[in-house]
Structures are given as structure tokens and as C-alpha cells.
Design a protein around this motif. Structure first.
Motif, mmCIF file in Angstrom:
data_model
loop_
_atom_site.group_PDB
_atom_site.id
_atom_site.type_symbol
_atom_site.label_atom_id
_atom_site.label_comp_id
_atom_site.label_asym_id
_atom_site.label_seq_id
_atom_site.Cartn_x
_atom_site.Cartn_y
_atom_site.Cartn_z
ATOM 1 N N THR A 36 24.111 -90.473 -56.613
ATOM 2 C CA THR A 36 24.594 -90.411 -55.230
ATOM 3 C C THR A 36 23.811 -89.421 -54.373
ATOM 4 N N ARG A 37 22.844 -88.722 -54.980
ATOM 5 C CA ARG A 37 22.048 -87.690 -54.311
ATOM 6 C C ARG A 37 22.944 -86.590 -53.742
ATOM 7 N N THR A 38 23.990 -86.284 -54.494
ATOM 8 C CA THR A 38 24.974 -85.293 -54.077
ATOM 9 C C THR A 38 24.758 -83.986 -54.826
ATOM 10 N N VAL A 39 24.880 -82.881 -54.105
ATOM 11 C CA VAL A 39 24.885 -81.558 -54.726
ATOM 12 C C VAL A 39 26.217 -80.898 -54.408
ATOM 13 N N GLU A 40 26.719 -80.126 -55.368
ATOM 14 C CA GLU A 40 27.947 -79.365 -55.154
ATOM 15 C C GLU A 40 27.578 -77.898 -55.045
ATOM 16 N N ILE A 41 28.175 -77.235 -54.070
ATOM 17 C CA ILE A 41 27.963 -75.818 -53.849
ATOM 18 C C ILE A 41 29.303 -75.115 -53.977
ATOM 19 N N THR A 42 29.328 -74.070 -54.770
ATOM 20 C CA THR A 42 30.504 -73.214 -54.885
ATOM 21 C C THR A 42 30.240 -71.989 -54.019
ATOM 22 N N LEU A 43 31.226 -71.590 -53.228
ATOM 23 C CA LEU A 43 30.997 -70.494 -52.283
ATOM 24 C C LEU A 43 32.177 -69.551 -52.219
ATOM 25 N N LEU A 82 33.313 -71.763 -40.077
ATOM 26 C CA LEU A 82 32.327 -70.792 -40.565
ATOM 27 C C LEU A 82 31.740 -71.225 -41.904
ATOM 28 N N VAL A 83 32.561 -71.834 -42.760
ATOM 29 C CA VAL A 83 32.055 -72.381 -44.027
ATOM 30 C C VAL A 83 31.033 -73.475 -43.724
ATOM 31 N N GLN A 84 31.351 -74.361 -42.806
ATOM 32 C CA GLN A 84 30.415 -75.425 -42.434
ATOM 33 C C GLN A 84 29.111 -74.845 -41.898
ATOM 34 N N ARG A 85 29.208 -73.833 -41.059
ATOM 35 C CA ARG A 85 28.000 -73.188 -40.522
ATOM 36 C C ARG A 85 27.141 -72.634 -41.649
ATOM 37 N N TYR A 86 27.769 -71.938 -42.586
ATOM 38 C CA TYR A 86 27.038 -71.346 -43.702
ATOM 39 C C TYR A 86 26.281 -72.418 -44.488
ATOM 40 N N ILE A 87 26.966 -73.489 -44.815
ATOM 41 C CA ILE A 87 26.348 -74.562 -45.606
ATOM 42 C C ILE A 87 25.272 -75.282 -44.791
ATOM 43 N N GLU A 88 25.550 -75.584 -43.535
ATOM 44 C CA GLU A 88 24.576 -76.285 -42.692
ATOM 45 C C GLU A 88 23.327 -75.447 -42.444
ATOM 46 N N ASP A 89 23.489 -74.128 -42.288
ATOM 47 C CA ASP A 89 22.325 -73.258 -42.110
ATOM 48 C C ASP A 89 21.376 -73.375 -43.299
ATOM 49 N N TRP A 90 21.928 -73.513 -44.494
ATOM 50 C CA TRP A 90 21.117 -73.644 -45.707
ATOM 51 C C TRP A 90 20.574 -75.061 -45.876
ATOM 52 N N ALA A 91 21.421 -76.054 -45.677
ATOM 53 C CA ALA A 91 21.072 -77.433 -46.015
ATOM 54 C C ALA A 91 20.220 -78.127 -44.961
ATOM 55 N N GLY A 92 20.413 -77.815 -43.699
ATOM 56 C CA GLY A 92 19.657 -78.467 -42.641
ATOM 57 C C GLY A 92 20.382 -79.634 -42.009
ATOM 58 N N LEU A 152 27.515 -82.143 -50.786
ATOM 59 C CA LEU A 152 26.588 -82.608 -49.761
ATOM 60 C C LEU A 152 25.737 -83.740 -50.294
ATOM 61 N N VAL A 153 25.490 -84.721 -49.453
ATOM 62 C CA VAL A 153 24.509 -85.753 -49.778
ATOM 63 C C VAL A 153 23.215 -85.357 -49.098
ATOM 64 N N LEU A 154 22.147 -85.244 -49.885
ATOM 65 C CA LEU A 154 20.856 -84.836 -49.357
ATOM 66 C C LEU A 154 19.865 -85.995 -49.393
ATOM 67 N N PRO A 155 18.987 -86.049 -48.404
ATOM 68 C CA PRO A 155 17.974 -87.109 -48.391
ATOM 69 C C PRO A 155 16.987 -86.952 -49.549
ATOM 70 N N GLU A 199 19.930 -82.891 -41.671
ATOM 71 C CA GLU A 199 20.066 -84.245 -42.219
ATOM 72 C C GLU A 199 21.038 -84.312 -43.399
ATOM 73 N N ALA A 200 21.527 -83.178 -43.852
ATOM 74 C CA ALA A 200 22.516 -83.169 -44.936
ATOM 75 C C ALA A 200 23.827 -83.725 -44.404
ATOM 76 N N ARG A 201 24.563 -84.421 -45.269
ATOM 77 C CA ARG A 201 25.849 -85.009 -44.868
ATOM 78 C C ARG A 201 26.946 -84.479 -45.790
ATOM 79 N N PHE A 202 28.022 -83.978 -45.190
ATOM 80 C CA PHE A 202 29.150 -83.488 -45.971
ATOM 81 C C PHE A 202 29.881 -84.668 -46.613
#
Length: 139
Positions: free
Chosen positions: A113-120, A68-78, A136-139, A80-83
């Protein structure tokens, strides 16, 4: 079907908040998540076994919470984002009949590294069910 756009590193800033996501906690979600992750511990699908353990009802397993955490983050990030990492800590149990609401915010960026950190956090009626950070690594 609508294709979801992926967040771009240059469009994200620390302090940006993710939209809330409320998840109804049901018997099907808890038992189905446990079975799908091959977690056959009785407390995740057998009410009487859960009560013998001192629990009022069946309770969610950590692998379902992780999904569910992955779903939440993926819904926001899209798509092409990579954990790069996912670190969570469990708190109050999730029981059927409750709801868990996710909230999150971007807390850090690393341009190299094109990395963002999200606290949830994911809260239910008893408090935090899950807290953590995701990189997450974002394009």
C-alpha cells in the motif's frame, strides 16, 4: 518560496527518526486554535472560567493538538504525502508559557500500500501532552 520535497516510500526506513519540533505554547495559540475550530468552551479562552474548573490557566483543545500533529508530520513528509489515519491520545494539558516538543520515528512500512506508520509524542514540562500513530501513503 522554496518548494518542499515529498518523502518517497523507497527512501524511508523503519527506525528513521523525524526531526524534533518545539512549539511555544501561548495564549494566542490556545485561544486562536479553539476559536478556529469553533470550540467555545470557556476553559480554552477564559482564564477565570478555567480556574473555576480547577485549572491554573486556559488549556489547549484536542482539535488544536490534532492540527499541530498534522503540521509536524506534514513538515517531515511533504505535500504529496496522504494521511491514511491519525490516532492520538491526550495526556498532560498544554498551558501558556510552556513548550511542547514533538519527536517521532517510522515504525512500520507496507510495500503493498506504500504506507508508512509513524509513532510520535509531543511532550511539555509535565510529560506527554499527546502520543499517537499516523499512517501515511507516500508516492
Amino acid at each position: 518560496m522554496t518548494l518542499q520535497n515529498t518523502k518517497r516510500f523507497d527512501d524511508v526506513r523503519p527506525g528513521e527518526t523525524l526531526p524534533e519540533l518545539a512549539i511555544p505554547i501561548t495564549v494566542g495559540l490556545i485561544a486562536g486554535g479553539a476559536i478556529a475550530t469553533r470550540d467555545y468552551f470557556p476553559g480554552h479562552h477564559d482564564v477565570e472560567a478555567a480556574r473555576e474548573l480547577g485549572s491554573p490557566h486556559i488549556f489547549m483543545n484536542i482539535l488544536t493538538t490534532n492540527g499541530l500533529v498534522q503540521r509536524y508530520i506534514e513538515d517531515w513528509a511533504g505535500p504529496e504525502a496522504r494521511f491514511a489515519s491519525l490516532k492520538i491520545k491526550l495526556g498532560a494539558p498544554n498551558y501558556p508559557g510552556d513548550s511542547m516538543t514533538f519527536n517521532g520515528a517510522v515504525t512500520r512500512q507496507d510495500a503493498t500500500t506504500r504506507t508508512v506508520e509513524i509513532t510520535l509524542s509531543g511532550k511539555n514540562s509535565m510529560g506527554n501532552h499527546v502520543t499517537g500513530t499516523v499512517a501515511l501513503v507516500l508516492p
